[in-house]
Design a protein around this motif. Structure first.
Motif, PDB file in Angstrom:
ATOM      1  N   VAL A  51       0.834  -1.206   0.000  1.00 27.80           N
ATOM      2  CA  VAL A  51       0.000   0.000   0.000  1.00 27.80           C
ATOM      3  C   VAL A  51       0.866   1.252   0.000  1.00 27.80           C
ATOM      4  CG1 VAL A  51      -1.705   1.333   1.305  1.00 27.80           C
ATOM      5  CG2 VAL A  51      -1.942  -1.150   1.120  1.00 27.80           C
ATOM      6  N   THR A  52       1.971   1.212   0.737  1.00 30.90           N
ATOM      7  CA  THR A  52       2.797   2.408   0.938  1.00 30.90           C
ATOM      8  C   THR A  52       4.090   2.360   0.124  1.00 30.90           C
ATOM      9  OG1 THR A  52       3.873   1.411   2.873  1.00 30.90           O
ATOM     10  CG2 THR A  52       1.888   2.726   3.264  1.00 30.90           C
ATOM     11  N   ARG A  53       4.156   1.488  -0.870  1.00 36.71           N
ATOM     12  CA  ARG A  53       5.398   1.340  -1.641  1.00 36.71           C
ATOM     13  C   ARG A  53       5.845   2.692  -2.206  1.00 36.71           C
ATOM     14  NH1 ARG A  53       1.568  -1.013  -5.120  1.00 36.71           N
ATOM     15  NH2 ARG A  53       2.124  -3.135  -4.474  1.00 36.71           N
ATOM     16  N   GLY A  54       7.172   2.923  -2.130  1.00 37.04           N
ATOM     17  CA  GLY A  54       7.738   4.152  -2.656  1.00 37.04           C
ATOM     18  C   GLY A  54       7.722   5.320  -1.692  1.00 37.04           C
ATOM     19  N   ARG A  55       7.108   5.139  -0.525  1.00 28.42           N
ATOM     20  CA  ARG A  55       6.994   6.249   0.433  1.00 28.42           C
ATOM     21  C   ARG A  55       8.001   6.144   1.576  1.00 28.42           C
ATOM     22  NH1 ARG A  55       0.659   6.098   1.610  1.00 28.42           N
ATOM     23  NH2 ARG A  55       1.268   7.551   3.260  1.00 28.42           N
ATOM     24  N   GLY A  56       8.763   5.048   1.628  1.00 23.20           N
ATOM     25  CA  GLY A  56       9.819   4.914   2.620  1.00 23.20           C
ATOM     26  C   GLY A  56       9.336   4.843   4.051  1.00 23.20           C
ATOM     27  N   ILE A  57       8.165   4.290   4.286  1.00 21.17           N
ATOM     28  CA  ILE A  57       7.630   4.211   5.648  1.00 21.17           C
ATOM     29  C   ILE A  57       8.171   2.954   6.323  1.00 21.17           C
ATOM     30  CG2 ILE A  57       5.526   4.010   7.025  1.00 21.17           C
ATOM     31  CD1 ILE A  57       4.061   5.537   4.859  1.00 21.17           C
ATOM     32  N   PRO A  58       8.842   3.098   7.472  1.00 22.34           N
ATOM     33  CA  PRO A  58       9.419   1.933   8.150  1.00 22.34           C
ATOM     34  C   PRO A  58       8.342   1.020   8.725  1.00 22.34           C
ATOM     35  CG  PRO A  58       9.627   3.888   9.523  1.00 22.34           C
ATOM     36  CD  PRO A  58       9.107   4.358   8.190  1.00 22.34           C
ATOM     37  N   ASP A  59       8.716  -0.246   8.936  1.00 25.09           N
ATOM     38  CA  ASP A  59       7.761  -1.222   9.461  1.00 25.09           C
ATOM     39  C   ASP A  59       7.222  -0.832  10.834  1.00 25.09           C
ATOM     40  OD1 ASP A  59       8.108  -2.664   7.178  1.00 25.09           O
ATOM     41  OD2 ASP A  59       9.112  -4.381   8.115  1.00 25.09           O
ATOM     42  N   GLU A  60       8.026  -0.089  11.610  1.00 24.11           N
ATOM     43  CA  GLU A  60       7.567   0.322  12.939  1.00 24.11           C
ATOM     44  C   GLU A  60       6.313   1.190  12.832  1.00 24.11           C
ATOM     45  OE1 GLU A  60      10.645   0.669  11.800  1.00 24.11           O
ATOM     46  OE2 GLU A  60      11.661  -0.912  12.958  1.00 24.11           O
ATOM     47  N   ARG A  61       6.307   2.069  11.860  1.00 20.26           N
ATOM     48  CA  ARG A  61       5.113   2.911  11.680  1.00 20.26           C
ATOM     49  C   ARG A  61       3.975   2.114  11.060  1.00 20.26           C
ATOM     50  NH1 ARG A  61       6.107   8.374   8.709  1.00 20.26           N
ATOM     51  NH2 ARG A  61       3.859   8.435   9.053  1.00 20.26           N
ATOM     52  N   LEU A  62       4.314   1.190  10.171  1.00 18.69           N
ATOM     53  CA  LEU A  62       3.266   0.360   9.577  1.00 18.69           C
ATOM     54  C   LEU A  62       2.568  -0.484  10.646  1.00 18.69           C
ATOM     55  CD1 LEU A  62       4.965  -0.935   6.283  1.00 18.69           C
ATOM     56  CD2 LEU A  62       3.380   0.987   6.559  1.00 18.69           C
ATOM     57  N   GLU A  63       3.334  -0.876  11.657  1.00 13.40           N
ATOM     58  CA  GLU A  63       2.751  -1.713  12.705  1.00 13.40           C
ATOM     59  C   GLU A  63       1.655  -0.972  13.464  1.00 13.40           C
ATOM     60  OE1 GLU A  63       1.818  -5.016  14.314  1.00 13.40           O
ATOM     61  OE2 GLU A  63       3.618  -5.025  13.042  1.00 13.40           O
ATOM     62  N   GLU A  64       1.731   0.371  13.499  1.00  9.59           N
ATOM     63  CA  GLU A  64       0.667   1.137  14.158  1.00  9.59           C
ATOM     64  C   GLU A  64      -0.658   0.959  13.418  1.00  9.59           C
ATOM     65  OE1 GLU A  64       1.914   5.185  14.423  1.00  9.59           O
ATOM     66  OE2 GLU A  64       3.826   4.700  15.396  1.00  9.59           O
ATOM     67  N   VAL A  65      -0.596   0.986  12.090  1.00  7.01           N
ATOM     68  CA  VAL A  65      -1.804   0.753  11.296  1.00  7.01           C
ATOM     69  C   VAL A  65      -2.181  -0.719  11.333  1.00  7.01           C
ATOM     70  CG1 VAL A  65      -2.818   0.936   8.991  1.00  7.01           C
ATOM     71  CG2 VAL A  65      -1.208   2.685   9.794  1.00  7.01           C
ATOM     72  N   ALA A  66      -1.172  -1.587  11.404  1.00  4.38           N
ATOM     73  CA  ALA A  66      -1.428  -3.030  11.410  1.00  4.38           C
ATOM     74  C   ALA A  66      -2.314  -3.441  12.574  1.00  4.38           C
ATOM     75  CB  ALA A  66      -0.099  -3.787  11.469  1.00  4.38           C
ATOM     76  N   GLU A  67      -2.254  -2.679  13.669  1.00  2.00           N
ATOM     77  CA  GLU A  67      -3.075  -3.030  14.828  1.00  2.00           C
ATOM     78  C   GLU A  67      -4.565  -3.027  14.485  1.00  2.00           C
ATOM     79  OE1 GLU A  67      -2.158  -4.242  17.800  1.00  2.00           O
ATOM     80  OE2 GLU A  67      -0.241  -4.353  16.751  1.00  2.00           O
TER      81      GLU A  67
END
Length: 357
Positions: free
Chosen positions: A32-48
């Protein structure tokens, strides 16, 4: 402007996609966020949000149901068109769907995207996705893709919302406010939405572009169909993401509910008309966060359903396919606002003149 009839031999149902297990969640969010350089730590917030539902987004199962409903409606009308399904961010991906379509010998494809409005994410990004998929599969000279028009004001989209809104208001306290909610997008993207339409027709949309104009028009159409034009209402937004310094469309629905509560409004009816099914952003941002916000103020709060596989919606989608098959003139294309009917999309892939009759 209406394109000539399309002698299509298949349909592609195109959607966003979603994870179907805990192990899928982070890989899906990376897509979803490809190319935006968002680290997995921030993705985990949405993953919740997804992990709250065992890592399963309902969107894939909803699309399976919609695909089956479309197949049944086409068969009931005697229209012999197979329906395929592909996603932007999770399997089955567009490239996989296009390979399957080509392997089965089909060449002209009607594309039905589960996005009712004009925006980069709902139009331009899908067009880029299809171009990439055609190139990656080597099928750009084999397949021709014809996307149907945006359906924000089609009766099949408007009527299910109107019926549910009418019923919800009848059961709500006097003075209840209607919150028409859709996905927020960056303000700069909203302002340029519909620029191609403006260039072709001279019709300008002003602040918020076609994206905001279509939503405002659709809200009025739903209220009129619900016999509720006297109800107080607002256009609000949800699911903002991205850098805090980048302006996005506002107000956020939860912030707006706080304001309504401060003004003594007794209740809200939430109309998720930016979406065609009850997927994750509806279930989390609205059913969890917005409802909790309203109930925290002691307000009456209800969220009405999205169209899903409502027979009126499914019939309307097949009507859109038939428009392209028959080259239905604009004056005969159903629409409930002065903005419609929205024009057809330019084909992608092999040029129509190069295809055999």
């Amino acid at each position: 402007m209406t394109d000539p009839r399309v002698d299509a031999d298949a349909v592609l149902l195109a959607s966003f996609g979603g994870p179907e297990g805990q192990d899928d969640v982070i890989p899906f969010l990376r897509n979803v966020t490809r190319g935006r350089g968002i680290p997995d730590e921030r993705l985990e917030e949405v993953a919740e949000h997804y992990r709250h539902f065992d890592g399963v987004s309902p969107i894939n199962e909803q699309n399976r149901q919609l695909k089956a409903a479309l197949e049944a409606e086409l068969a009931a009308r005697g229209i012999d068109l197979p329906v395929y399904w592909g996603n932007r961010n999770w399997g089955p991906f567009f490239a996989d769907a296009l390979r399957e379509i080509a392997d089965h010998g089909h060449r002209r494809v009607l594309v039905l995207v589960t996005s009712a409005y004009t925006s980069y994410s709902g139009v331009g990004q899908y067009r880029e996705d299809f171009d990439r998929a055609l190139a990656a599969t080597g099928l750009a000279d084999t397949l021709e893709l014809h996307r149907v028009r945006e359906f924000f004001d089609h009766p099949g989209f408007v009527e299910p919302f109107a019926t549910s809104l009418r019923d919800a208001l009848a059961a709500a306290p006097a003075g209840t406010h209607v919150e028409f909610v859709t996905h927020s997008i960056p303000t700069r993207d909203a302002n340029v939405s519909g620029d191609e339409h403006t260039a072709a027709t001279g019709v300008a949309f002003g602040e918020g572009g076609a994206y905001v104009a279509q939503h405002l028009a659709a809200a009025e159409a739903i209220l009129e169909a619900a016999d509720s034009t006297d109800a107080p209402w607002s256009l609000v937004y949800q699911s903002r993401s991205g850098a805090p310094h980048v302006p996005w469309l506002e107000p956020d629905i939860c912030d707006h509910i706080d304001e309504l509560a401060a003004d003594g409004v007794p209740g809200v009816v939430i109309v998720p008309f930016g979406f065609v099914s009850d997927h994750m952003e509806v279930m989390w941002d609205l059913d969890e966060e917005a409802i909790e916000t309203a109930e925290g103020h002691g307000m009456h709060a209800v969220r009405i359903p999205t169209p899903g596989v409502d027979p009126r919606f499914v019939t309307g989608l097949v009507d859109l396919l038939v428009e392209r098959l028959e080259g239905t003139p604009d004056v005969e294309r159903p629409h409930r606002t002065a903005l419609g009917p929205w024009p057809d999309h330019a084909p992608q892939g092999r040029a129509p003149a190069s295809l055999p009759a």
